[in-house]
Write a protein that holds these residues in place. Structure first.
Motif, PDB file in Angstrom:
ATOM      1  N   ASN A  19      -5.034  25.995   6.574  1.00  0.00           N
ATOM      2  CA  ASN A  19      -4.597  24.742   6.741  1.00  0.00           C
ATOM      3  C   ASN A  19      -3.680  24.793   8.006  1.00  0.00           C
ATOM      4  O   ASN A  19      -3.487  24.081   9.054  1.00  0.00           O
ATOM      5  CB  ASN A  19      -3.853  24.846   5.033  1.00  0.00           C
ATOM      6  CG  ASN A  19      -4.573  24.748   3.776  1.00  0.00           C
ATOM      7  OD1 ASN A  19      -5.804  24.661   4.103  1.00  0.00           O
ATOM      8  ND2 ASN A  19      -4.510  25.087   2.923  1.00  0.00           N
ATOM      9  N   ASN A  20      -1.909  25.590   8.300  1.00  0.00           N
ATOM     10  CA  ASN A  20      -1.540  25.776   9.127  1.00  0.00           C
ATOM     11  C   ASN A  20      -2.707  25.530  10.943  1.00  0.00           C
ATOM     12  O   ASN A  20      -2.520  24.638  11.066  1.00  0.00           O
ATOM     13  CB  ASN A  20      -0.763  27.056   9.442  1.00  0.00           C
ATOM     14  CG  ASN A  20      -0.178  26.959   7.851  1.00  0.00           C
ATOM     15  OD1 ASN A  20      -0.077  26.070   6.934  1.00  0.00           O
ATOM     16  ND2 ASN A  20       0.483  28.487   8.043  1.00  0.00           N
ATOM     17  N   VAL A  21      -3.735  25.691  11.213  1.00  0.00           N
ATOM     18  CA  VAL A  21      -4.869  26.214  12.107  1.00  0.00           C
ATOM     19  C   VAL A  21      -4.433  24.572  12.070  1.00  0.00           C
ATOM     20  O   VAL A  21      -5.267  24.302  13.176  1.00  0.00           O
ATOM     21  CB  VAL A  21      -5.544  27.072  11.448  1.00  0.00           C
ATOM     22  CG1 VAL A  21      -6.458  26.984  12.919  1.00  0.00           C
ATOM     23  CG2 VAL A  21      -4.681  28.695  12.217  1.00  0.00           C
ATOM     24  N   ALA A  22      -5.773  24.737  11.042  1.00  0.00           N
ATOM     25  CA  ALA A  22      -5.706  22.605  11.445  1.00  0.00           C
ATOM     26  C   ALA A  22      -4.793  21.605  11.470  1.00  0.00           C
ATOM     27  O   ALA A  22      -4.878  21.129  12.415  1.00  0.00           O
ATOM     28  CB  ALA A  22      -5.959  22.660   9.818  1.00  0.00           C
ATOM     29  N   ARG A  23      -3.774  22.089  10.991  1.00  0.00           N
ATOM     30  CA  ARG A  23      -2.704  21.148  11.705  1.00  0.00           C
ATOM     31  C   ARG A  23      -2.504  21.611  12.612  1.00  0.00           C
ATOM     32  O   ARG A  23      -2.186  20.501  13.436  1.00  0.00           O
ATOM     33  CB  ARG A  23      -1.736  22.052  10.222  1.00  0.00           C
ATOM     34  CG  ARG A  23      -0.463  21.026  10.479  1.00  0.00           C
ATOM     35  CD  ARG A  23       0.271  19.801   9.972  1.00  0.00           C
ATOM     36  NE  ARG A  23       1.415  19.062  10.503  1.00  0.00           N
ATOM     37  CZ  ARG A  23       2.686  19.517  10.390  1.00  0.00           C
ATOM     38  NH1 ARG A  23       2.595  20.355   9.825  1.00  0.00           N
ATOM     39  NH2 ARG A  23       3.743  18.918  11.022  1.00  0.00           N
ATOM     40  N   PHE A  24      -2.224  22.889  12.722  1.00  0.00           N
ATOM     41  CA  PHE A  24      -1.850  22.846  14.532  1.00  0.00           C
ATOM     42  C   PHE A  24      -2.777  22.608  16.059  1.00  0.00           C
ATOM     43  O   PHE A  24      -2.689  21.651  16.074  1.00  0.00           O
ATOM     44  CB  PHE A  24      -1.855  24.578  15.093  1.00  0.00           C
ATOM     45  CG  PHE A  24      -0.139  24.819  14.800  1.00  0.00           C
ATOM     46  CD1 PHE A  24       0.287  24.726  13.271  1.00  0.00           C
ATOM     47  CD2 PHE A  24       0.494  25.523  15.765  1.00  0.00           C
ATOM     48  CE1 PHE A  24       1.347  25.532  13.534  1.00  0.00           C
ATOM     49  CE2 PHE A  24       1.972  25.381  15.817  1.00  0.00           C
ATOM     50  CZ  PHE A  24       2.343  25.694  14.535  1.00  0.00           C
ATOM     51  N   GLY A  71      -5.988  29.597  20.867  1.00  0.00           N
ATOM     52  CA  GLY A  71      -5.728  30.223  19.965  1.00  0.00           C
ATOM     53  C   GLY A  71      -4.931  30.343  18.968  1.00  0.00           C
ATOM     54  O   GLY A  71      -3.750  30.199  19.301  1.00  0.00           O
ATOM     55  N   TRP A  72      -5.445  31.410  18.021  1.00  0.00           N
ATOM     56  CA  TRP A  72      -3.822  31.562  16.797  1.00  0.00           C
ATOM     57  C   TRP A  72      -3.966  33.143  16.258  1.00  0.00           C
ATOM     58  O   TRP A  72      -4.627  33.897  16.320  1.00  0.00           O
ATOM     59  CB  TRP A  72      -5.013  30.531  15.511  1.00  0.00           C
ATOM     60  CG  TRP A  72      -5.370  29.523  15.753  1.00  0.00           C
ATOM     61  CD1 TRP A  72      -6.475  29.349  15.738  1.00  0.00           C
ATOM     62  CD2 TRP A  72      -4.525  28.075  16.082  1.00  0.00           C
ATOM     63  NE1 TRP A  72      -6.874  27.983  16.151  1.00  0.00           N
ATOM     64  CE2 TRP A  72      -5.304  27.535  16.018  1.00  0.00           C
ATOM     65  CE3 TRP A  72      -3.511  28.247  16.412  1.00  0.00           C
ATOM     66  CZ2 TRP A  72      -4.994  26.232  17.094  1.00  0.00           C
ATOM     67  CZ3 TRP A  72      -3.331  26.562  16.900  1.00  0.00           C
ATOM     68  CH2 TRP A  72      -4.249  26.271  17.088  1.00  0.00           C
ATOM     69  N   ASP A  73      -2.650  33.406  16.481  1.00  0.00           N
ATOM     70  CA  ASP A  73      -2.099  34.374  16.190  1.00  0.00           C
ATOM     71  C   ASP A  73      -1.280  34.897  15.175  1.00  0.00           C
ATOM     72  O   ASP A  73      -0.402  34.500  14.486  1.00  0.00           O
ATOM     73  CB  ASP A  73      -0.715  34.994  17.380  1.00  0.00           C
ATOM     74  CG  ASP A  73      -0.094  35.878  17.077  1.00  0.00           C
ATOM     75  OD1 ASP A  73      -0.632  36.913  16.867  1.00  0.00           O
ATOM     76  OD2 ASP A  73       1.193  36.556  17.686  1.00  0.00           O
ATOM     77  N   ALA A  74      -2.472  34.556  13.850  1.00  0.00           N
ATOM     78  CA  ALA A  74      -2.269  34.265  12.444  1.00  0.00           C
ATOM     79  C   ALA A  74      -1.562  35.573  11.511  1.00  0.00           C
ATOM     80  O   ALA A  74      -1.400  35.058  10.148  1.00  0.00           O
ATOM     81  CB  ALA A  74      -3.761  33.075  11.656  1.00  0.00           C
ATOM     82  N   PHE A  75      -2.092  36.518  11.820  1.00  0.00           N
ATOM     83  CA  PHE A  75      -1.556  37.777  11.072  1.00  0.00           C
ATOM     84  C   PHE A  75       0.115  37.486  10.418  1.00  0.00           C
ATOM     85  O   PHE A  75       0.390  37.307  12.471  1.00  0.00           O
ATOM     86  CB  PHE A  75      -1.619  39.143  10.970  1.00  0.00           C
ATOM     87  CG  PHE A  75      -3.238  38.908  10.712  1.00  0.00           C
ATOM     88  CD1 PHE A  75      -3.705  39.274   9.675  1.00  0.00           C
ATOM     89  CD2 PHE A  75      -4.480  39.821  11.339  1.00  0.00           C
ATOM     90  CE1 PHE A  75      -4.883  39.143   9.084  1.00  0.00           C
ATOM     91  CE2 PHE A  75      -5.458  40.039  11.468  1.00  0.00           C
ATOM     92  CZ  PHE A  75      -5.912  40.064   9.875  1.00  0.00           C
TER      93      PHE A  75
END
Length: 802
Positions: free
Chosen positions: A104-109, A79-83
């Motif tokens: 966008n960053n998540v898509a790339r990762f 998953g993503w620790d996105a804050f």
RNA sequence: GCGGAAGUGGCGGAAUGGCAGACGCAUCAGACUCAAAAUCUGACGGUGGCAACAUCGUGUGGGUUCAACUCCCAUCUUCCGCACCA
């Protein structure tokens, strides 16, 4: 001849097939044995994946793949620790909404991780910035608030002059902001705090029951910093008031020659009228306030202080009249903000006494002249000049004086911790809103659970304000509300939670990621917890790892989770450094992009190399030549397909080697020894190539053993040779204990510890037979008489001669 | 200062107290090639020797042991945390 190995064809092909076949999805079949493998979810930065990421991800991917083949229902999620600040800063700079930047960053990762062939269960992907996720982060916060573990207080915080945000102590490194490098100053602000200190003892005790690598345990214990001592009241001369101190050395009470209070100590203001040199005290206090914590400790070499004139204390053990000083080497934030000074046996007190010419009285005899040198050895030494404690050891004296203090009502036993409460507010936009309303009349009022999630409002500007308010504060429509309690006018909390919030419980959400009724169902939690193996960076030991253990223990006490500890096992990986042995960074120009490696050499090569690079828990330098070596190895594996015969079973001359390899590889994959597992597979490959052929079963076993490391190439070979099913569906091979040793063993023969010969003996040869063969082999090489003969069965013979 | 980790070939690194240097890289030599790359074969810690072999060798100095990279004591160096916590 087979077609040449082309990773660009093989790898995307199988990644597609696995997705389609949902090959790696954890099932909800709660009757199967489970295995929960976890790696720290990344912060999806704009830079994309770093070559450091695949190291832990591959390691646990190996474990996950192996365990699946061993019949476990495996949960290996991502998953993503996105804050977080970088996203917000990027959003401010480029005028893009942080949610869009994150997307966008998540898509790339995700694409990058996918291209490396990880067996993550993407159906359980989570993102800390989804309202459906932070709904439950806020829910946990409300629980903490209701239990009195979240509170707001005025306190000096570390204020980053660059980010314009309050930082936790842990985020301040060498006096500057860990993120942006700007200077950090002290600023008083009303902050939300979490009482992690309430769990200090539980966090220490819990370490007994978990399998963490030792250095993690040690770091956490040191960070929490438990000490046992006593609080003692010193009377203030001629006043009702007592001056309370904390000490770990109550045994040295007779050696107290003065006291010191911190510049912020309330006793100063209280007796302002009595203090004759008040101007000097105020002056000193002003200077101390200007210093940051960092400067205060930086300047620690030179002690400063002011003697308070007109206020003196009484040593309770001997009634002696002693002076009180003010000095910034005493911290208001630890203990009571006041100390008893025993210059003979405490280094800081000794320095202070020397500088200001205060008396030094020896109370522990240790053969040193305490006028010349401080004596701090607790283990040895006998009490002197100490009345009823004379003649006792330090340990005995500690007990005796504690009893005495408690009997007389002068002092009590006391345990102290270095751990401080957790500053939980950030004056930032891109974080979870704190679900609290402030009403003048009713105080801090929590939102009702039904009102969660409290969604982050859309704002025009994400810029933090110069007055230290969050950008949300400008949104009056959102901020101004009616009090849920009294219906009067009230305001929403505009600070947001720190990045550590979402990551403190994310492993719970994976067990049931779409649940709308609870953070996860009790059934899912009961089945999946605890996490069987959690791997992550050493740098998170005293932050994330401790915070998440705290939240978990709290949730356990609340009956939300079924285990008192979240993680059964914790390991840590080393960093991947640049070719030059330095940390990878843009400015050093030594950054390696994993995309390039996947593109040029393939995901399997990247995976193999990162596992082969060195001991998993140590730092390792990148080497392009090392990458090439691993690619070469895989090509040699590829070429094995031309050597495979139609024969079944293991050939007699390979049987032992096969069983040994199965044993070693199986053990190594579970014990962080990926490098030697791969070395064993390379070694077996060398033997096979030398021999020139291998049976079908030998090849199958070989492919399965290699599969967790290099899943694509092994799947392709399995398919090419027309073996049944997919390789990921195969059973992990087992070894036979009785087939780990050859029928004839090669035993080295030493004379006086030096190898002189090697003898061939049958596996079940008796000690006498082996020794006889050994002596025959070294005939004529021994000078002197044989005085001793040692045979370590199956290993070695040593003949001792004189 | 306190706490933690690590010191082994040219390099990355292997070795439940039992043949130090597995495995890989680099290098050198040979095969293949017009040639190069790739690939394959072989050599590869130091010293002495044509060689068999001898001898030294895991930061340094001691010790325990039949046997020590491994255990104990002391010591040096490097890296990483924390740092006036009473």
């Amino acid at each position: 001849m087979s077609v040449p190995y082309n990773h660009k064809v093989v790898e995307p092909k199988w990644q597609g097939v696995w997705d389609e076949e949902k090959a790696f999805h954890a099932t909800n079949d709660f009757t199967k044995p489970k295995y929960y493998a976890l790696v720290e979810f990344p912060y999806p930065s704009g830079q994309g994946l770093h070559v450091g990421h695949p190291r832990p991800y591959t390691a646990l991917d190996i474990v996950a793949r192996k365990r699946r083949m061993q019949g476990y229902n495996v949960l290996y999620p991502m998953g993503w620790d996105a804050f977080g600040l970088p996203t917000e800063n990027y959003a401010i700079k480029n005028h893009i909404h942080p949610a869009l930047v994150t997307k966008n960053n998540v898509a790339r990762f995700k694409e990058q991780l996918h291209s490396i062939g990880y067996s993550f269960d993407w159906d359980r992907e989570i993102n800390t910035t989804d309202p459906s996720y932070y709904h439950w982060t806020q829910w946990i916060f409300l629980k903490l608030f209701k239990e009195g573990l979240a509170y707001k207080t005025e306190m000096p915080i570390n204020w980053c002059t660059g980010c314009k945000v309050g930082l936790a102590n842990e985020e301040v490194v060498d006096g500057v902001c860990e993120r942006c490098g700007s200077p950090v100053v002290r600023k008083v602000k009303s902050q939300w705090m979490l009482k992690i200190t309430e769990y200090a003892q539980k966090l220490i005790d819990g370490l007994e029951d978990v399998d963490y690598i030792e250095r993690v345990k040690v770091s956490q214990k040191n960070w929490i910093g438990r000490s046992e001592g006593a609080e003692v009241d010193f009377a203030v001369q001629g006043k009702e008031d007592k001056l309370r101190i904390y000490t770990t050395r109550p045994d040295t009470l007779f050696g107290v020659t003065y006291m010191v209070v911190s510049p912020e100590h309330p006793i100063l203001d209280k007796y302002q009228a009595e203090i004759k040199n008040w101007d000097a005290v105020v002056d000193y206090r002003a200077k101390a306030a200007l210093k940051s914590d960092f400067e205060r400790s930086e300047l620690a070499k030179e002690k400063t202080g002011v003697a308070i004139e007109g206020l003196r204390a009484v040593n309770p053990v001997n009634g002696k009249d002693i002076p009180i000083w003010v000095s910034d080497y005493v911290l208001m934030s630890y203990g009571t903000g006041a100390i008893m000074a025993v210059p003979a046996h405490d280094e800081r007190d000794w320095e202070f006494a020397k500088k200001f010419d205060l008396p030094i009285v020896e109370v522990v005899a240790g053969g040193k002249n305490v006028q010349e040198e401080v004596y701090t050895d607790v283990a040895e030494g006998t009490l002197v000049n100490s009345g009823f404690l004379d003649g006792k050891s330090v340990a005995e004296a500690k007990e005796a004086i504690k009893n005495w203090l408690e009997e007389k009502g002068i002092g009590t036993r006391k345990v102290n911790f270095k751990l401080r409460d957790w500053v939980f507010s950030r004056q930032r936009y891109w974080g979870e809103p704190i679900p609290i309303i402030h009403c003048e009349k009713c105080g801090y009022v929590p939102l009702k659970e039904e009102e969660l999630p409290l969604v982050l409002p859309e704002v025009e500007s994400y810029m933090p304000t110069d007055n230290g308010e969050s950008p949300i504060a400008a949104m009056t429509d959102w901020v101004n509300v009616t009090c849920p309690c009294c219906g009067g006018p009230a305001k929403r909390e505009t600070d947001t939670m720190p990045q550590w919030a979402g990551s403190s419980w994310y492993f719970l959400r994976y067990t049931d990621p779409t649940n709308e009724e609870a953070l996860a169902s009790p059934e899912a939690l009961k089945y999946w917890l605890p996490v069987d193996w959690y791997n992550g960076g050493m740098e998170h030991t005293t932050l994330h790892l401790l915070y998440s253990r705290f939240w978990h223990k709290f949730l356990y006490d609340q009956g939300v989770v079924p285990t008192s500890e979240p993680y059964a096992k914790r390991t840590s990986h080393g960093m991947i450094l640049g070719e030059n042995g330095e940390k990878m960074s843009k400015s050093r120009g030594n950054v390696v992009n994993p995309d390039d490696i996947v593109n040029d050499y393939g995901a399997d090569t990247l995976r193999t190399y990162e596992m082969f690079i060195g001991a998993f828990d140590m730092n390792a330098s990148w080497s392009e030549n090392g990458v090439k070596g691993c690619r070469r190895f895989l090509e040699r594996v590829w070429n094995l397909q031309d050597l495979v015969t139609k024969e079944k079973g293991y050939s007699s001359d390979f049987e032992v080697k096969m069983h040994q390899t199965i044993q070693k590889v199986s053990y190594d994959y579970e014990n962080l020894k990926y490098n030697t597992a791969i070395a064993a597979l390379m070694s077996l490959l060398n033997d096979i190539v030398k021999k020139g052929s291998l049976t079908e079963d030998e090849f199958k076993t070989y492919l399965i053993l290699l599969n967790p490391v290099a899943p694509h190439i092994t799947e392709e070979l399995w398919n090419t040779l027309g073996y049944e099913g997919r390789i990921y569906q195969q059973k992990w091979p087992e070894y036979d204990e009785s087939k780990l040793v050859e029928d004839t063993m090669q035993i080295p023969v030493q004379v006086n510890g030096k190898v002189k010969a090697t003898v061939s003996v049958l596996r079940d040869a008796s000690k006498e037979e082996v020794l006889a063969a050994a002596k025959a082999a070294i005939e004529g090489k021994v000078s002197g008489n044989i005085v001793k003969e040692i045979y370590v069965p199956g290993r070695i013979v040593n003949i001792v001669a004189k």
